[in-house]
Design an enzyme around this catalytic site. Sequence first.
Site, PDB file in Angstrom:
ATOM      1  N   GLU A 104       8.564   8.005 -12.150  1.00  8.88           N
ATOM      2  CA  GLU A 104       9.561   8.199 -13.197  1.00  8.88           C
ATOM      3  C   GLU A 104      11.031   8.595 -12.533  1.00  8.88           C
ATOM      4  O   GLU A 104      11.860   9.001 -13.439  1.00  8.88           O
ATOM      5  CB  GLU A 104       9.236   9.609 -14.036  1.00  8.88           C
ATOM      6  CG  GLU A 104       7.752   9.360 -14.676  1.00  8.88           C
ATOM      7  CD  GLU A 104       7.914   8.446 -15.919  1.00  8.88           C
ATOM      8  OE1 GLU A 104       9.047   7.542 -15.936  1.00  8.88           O
ATOM      9  OE2 GLU A 104       7.027   8.499 -16.840  1.00  8.88           O
ATOM     10  N   HIS A 124       4.057  16.847 -19.287  1.00  8.91           N
ATOM     11  CA  HIS A 124       3.127  16.180 -20.318  1.00  8.91           C
ATOM     12  C   HIS A 124       2.635  17.336 -21.321  1.00  8.91           C
ATOM     13  O   HIS A 124       1.586  17.173 -21.776  1.00  8.91           O
ATOM     14  CB  HIS A 124       2.048  15.618 -19.882  1.00  8.91           C
ATOM     15  CG  HIS A 124       2.649  14.373 -19.100  1.00  8.91           C
ATOM     16  ND1 HIS A 124       1.501  13.557 -18.440  1.00  8.91           N
ATOM     17  CD2 HIS A 124       3.716  13.814 -19.083  1.00  8.91           C
ATOM     18  CE1 HIS A 124       2.204  12.358 -17.782  1.00  8.91           C
ATOM     19  NE2 HIS A 124       3.397  12.446 -18.058  1.00  8.91           N
ATOM     20  N   HIS A 184       4.058  10.727 -24.747  1.00  9.46           N
ATOM     21  CA  HIS A 184       4.214  10.941 -23.338  1.00  9.46           C
ATOM     22  C   HIS A 184       4.702  12.271 -23.017  1.00  9.46           C
ATOM     23  O   HIS A 184       3.850  12.919 -22.260  1.00  9.46           O
ATOM     24  CB  HIS A 184       5.593  10.082 -23.013  1.00  9.46           C
ATOM     25  CG  HIS A 184       5.634  10.024 -21.491  1.00  9.46           C
ATOM     26  ND1 HIS A 184       6.163   8.772 -20.807  1.00  9.46           N
ATOM     27  CD2 HIS A 184       5.646  10.805 -20.658  1.00  9.46           C
ATOM     28  CE1 HIS A 184       6.633   9.066 -19.706  1.00  9.46           C
ATOM     29  NE2 HIS A 184       5.965  10.201 -19.388  1.00  9.46           N
TER      30      HIS A 184
END
Length: 243
Positions: A104, A124, A184
């Site tokens: 990420e 998350h 997400h």
Amino acid sequence: MAEQRGDERDTGDARESERGAGEARRGSPRPEEARAWEDLVTTARRTVSDGLVVGTSGNVSVRVGDTVLVTPSGVPYDRLAPDDVTGVDLDGRQVLGTLVPTSELPMHLAVYRTTGALAVVHTHAVHATAVSTLVSELPLIHYMAAALGGPVRVAPYATYGTDELAENMLRALADRSGCLLRNHGTMAHGATLDQAYDRTAQLEWMCRLWLTASSVPGLAPSLLSREQLTEVEERLRGYGQRG
């Protein structure tokens, strides 16, 4: 996202493989980078102990000058050591360590390039992720939305690790210090790791609050108006200790 452990090997084998991806770009980290790495690891472990992530999902970064220290891909946070320091420049080129940075990285770098943030936390968290699948903006269930700059937006879904996701996130973060990522998780930034983490935890709490209140049969939660939130924003500017 961060890398779930389904594609992980034995941690020792994973580290050897990841270290083989490239040689060290620089010698030992500077003292301020070593201290920042220690704080980063502490924050990353806190996301696990507080239930905001599972396994190696989520990621944390902190900026020291023009270097961004970031959690590496697929390494459990409780196994990160001082010599695992992983750092990139603002263009994403690795300048510290040999472990592969989080997938990420585009989201983290996008925040640093466009804001004055010095720390980023991505999780998350389960309640926040659930809310991201239901609405395009977290309903104004609590005045602490003002601490994130206003109503919390949900960034449209895009595949993890992509520039598209980073761009969607930036739009959702405009004039905000936190947002949700559809299907997400969460993204929050701050001037310090503690501030970025606190904003993440506050966002998860507000999502849990809204889901709880919304689950009562036959009743709908009362929500704040934008005017009420603006009043809180004004009050928060003078909140806390002075001096």
